[in-house]
Design a protein around this motif. Structure first.
Motif, PDB file in Angstrom:
ATOM      1  N   LYS A 190      -3.563  19.321 -18.120  1.00 35.69           N
ATOM      2  CA  LYS A 190      -3.359  18.054 -17.776  1.00 35.69           C
ATOM      3  C   LYS A 190      -4.578  16.968 -17.827  1.00 35.69           C
ATOM      4  CE  LYS A 190       0.152  19.451 -14.885  1.00 35.69           C
ATOM      5  NZ  LYS A 190      -0.125  19.142 -13.275  1.00 35.69           N
ATOM      6  N   HIS A 191      -4.182  15.744 -18.071  1.00 34.71           N
ATOM      7  CA  HIS A 191      -5.273  14.755 -18.050  1.00 34.71           C
ATOM      8  C   HIS A 191      -5.702  14.423 -16.589  1.00 34.71           C
ATOM      9  CE1 HIS A 191      -4.132  14.368 -22.207  1.00 34.71           C
ATOM     10  NE2 HIS A 191      -3.025  14.199 -21.957  1.00 34.71           N
TER      11      HIS A 191
ATOM     12  N   ALA B 177      -6.580  19.390 -20.392  1.00 38.35           N
ATOM     13  CA  ALA B 177      -6.308  18.474 -21.746  1.00 38.35           C
ATOM     14  C   ALA B 177      -7.481  17.520 -21.954  1.00 38.35           C
ATOM     15  CB  ALA B 177      -4.979  17.683 -21.656  1.00 38.35           C
ATOM     16  N   SER B 178      -7.849  16.696 -20.813  1.00 39.92           N
ATOM     17  CA  SER B 178      -8.964  16.135 -21.248  1.00 39.92           C
ATOM     18  C   SER B 178      -9.582  15.752 -19.768  1.00 39.92           C
ATOM     19  CB  SER B 178      -8.355  14.410 -21.717  1.00 39.92           C
ATOM     20  OG  SER B 178      -7.783  13.859 -20.722  1.00 39.92           O
TER      21      SER B 178
ATOM     22  N   SER C  17     -12.046  12.615 -17.526  1.00 42.87           N
ATOM     23  CA  SER C  17     -12.387  11.165 -17.643  1.00 42.87           C
ATOM     24  C   SER C  17     -12.882  11.195 -16.117  1.00 42.87           C
ATOM     25  CB  SER C  17     -11.415  10.260 -17.698  1.00 42.87           C
ATOM     26  OG  SER C  17     -10.844  10.137 -19.022  1.00 42.87           O
TER      27      SER C  17
ATOM     28  N   GLN D  45      -2.445   6.934 -17.899  1.00 41.72           N
ATOM     29  CA  GLN D  45      -2.433   8.008 -18.722  1.00 41.72           C
ATOM     30  C   GLN D  45      -2.576   9.531 -18.023  1.00 41.72           C
ATOM     31  OE1 GLN D  45      -4.310   7.468 -22.171  1.00 41.72           O
ATOM     32  NE2 GLN D  45      -3.147   5.779 -22.665  1.00 41.72           N
ATOM     33  N   ALA D  46      -3.277   9.460 -17.030  1.00 36.93           N
ATOM     34  CA  ALA D  46      -3.690  10.504 -16.076  1.00 36.93           C
ATOM     35  C   ALA D  46      -2.484  11.048 -15.631  1.00 36.93           C
ATOM     36  CB  ALA D  46      -5.015  10.321 -15.164  1.00 36.93           C
TER      37      ALA D  46
END
Length: 283
Positions: free
Chosen positions: A125-126, A149-150, A152, A193-194
């Motif tokens: 997941k982001h 996945a990323s 932030s 995009q999250a």
């Protein structure tokens, strides 16, 4: 009835009146027939060192740590386990023979709440964190250990978010980690995009608080909003998300799970998840 044999536990923070931890721990202790008492202590930042020394001197068995002390308290402990050191934050302190040991059960509690209670995963997941304090550290650590996945981080102070980014990159250099100030327009694209957006600030404790984001124009129904705040049970952030059709999760399940893990450390017995989660029914 409290006696000279009663085990004393507690929680320190500022503010503290909102905390459900005394209700949970005292309720579970009564259910299990344990002679202990869990007390909330209002401790401001200027008094933290004295408060920790006092709790140690009084022989308090252990205590939880909530905002804003999860990072600062580490300087006043005798030992911290490897996970707490890696996270850079402590939420549970155990007094063993006059030595204070620091642990962090936030990460395990977060994962248990998401997977076992809410059927939500973080793998692939982001993830976006709103905030860069002690809870952000603990939960980011868990995310990096579970193949997101990323990652932030959006924070009012970009400098503080950047410091956290540097710490996290030493733990895992393979996962992309980005930081933004809350007022940066670029943060809106990341939010859009999250997959999972997690508020780890204290914004929402009061009905007068601002939202932890400057805009909600990025909401998508496929997204999940998580707020570690549990009182109120639905912050304005979660309310707006629910009204826009997003899945929303408050902090109650995480509170119960991390409390069960902390209780395990306090009384040296298996974490009583069923008992802690059953206490949520009356909240």
């Amino acid at each position: 009835m409290i006696s000279g044999r009663t085990v004393i536990l507690g929680v320190i923070g500022d503010p503290i009146t909102h905390s459900f931890s005394p209700y949970l721990h005292n309720g579970v202790a009564a259910t299990l027939g344990l002679d202990l008492c869990y007390v909330p202590y209002h401790v401001n930042s200027d008094s933290l060192q004295d408060a920790v020394a006092g709790l140690k001197a009084l022989g308090v068995r252990g205590f939880n740590v909530t905002v804003p002390h999860k990072e600062a308290i580490m300087s006043y402990l005798d030992h911290c386990d490897e996970v707490a050191l890696a996270m850079g934050a402590v939420n549970t302190v155990v007094n063993r023979d006059g030595q204070l040991y620091g642990y962090n059960t936030d990460g395990k509690g977060f994962l248990y709440a998401l997977s076992d209670h809410h059927n939500e995963t973080i793998q692939g997941k982001h993830i976006v964190f709103l905030g860069a304090g002690g809870t952000a550290k603990a939960l980011s650590y868990v995310c990096l250990k579970n193949q997101v996945a990323s990652l932030s981080i959006i924070n009012r102070s970009l400098d503080k978010a950047s410091l956290l980014q540097k710490e996290l990159l030493t733990l895992n250099g393979d996962v992309p980690i980005h930081v933004f100030s809350r007022d940066d327009d670029a943060s809106l694209a990341v939010l859009k995009q999250a997959d999972l957006i997690i508020n780890v600030t204290s914004l929402g404790l009061s009905s007068d608080d601002d939202l932890p984001v400057v805009s909600t124009d990025w909401f998508r129904t496929e997204q999940c909003l998580v707020d570690v705040i549990y009182n109120p049970k639905e912050t304005q952030f979660l309310l707006l998300g629910r009204e826009h059709g997003l899945k929303t999760i408050n902090g109650l399940a995480m509170l119960a799970a991390q409390a069960a893990y902390a209780f395990e450390l306090f009384v040296d017995r298996d974490a009583p998840f069923d008992e802690f989660f059953s206490m949520l029914a009356d909240l």
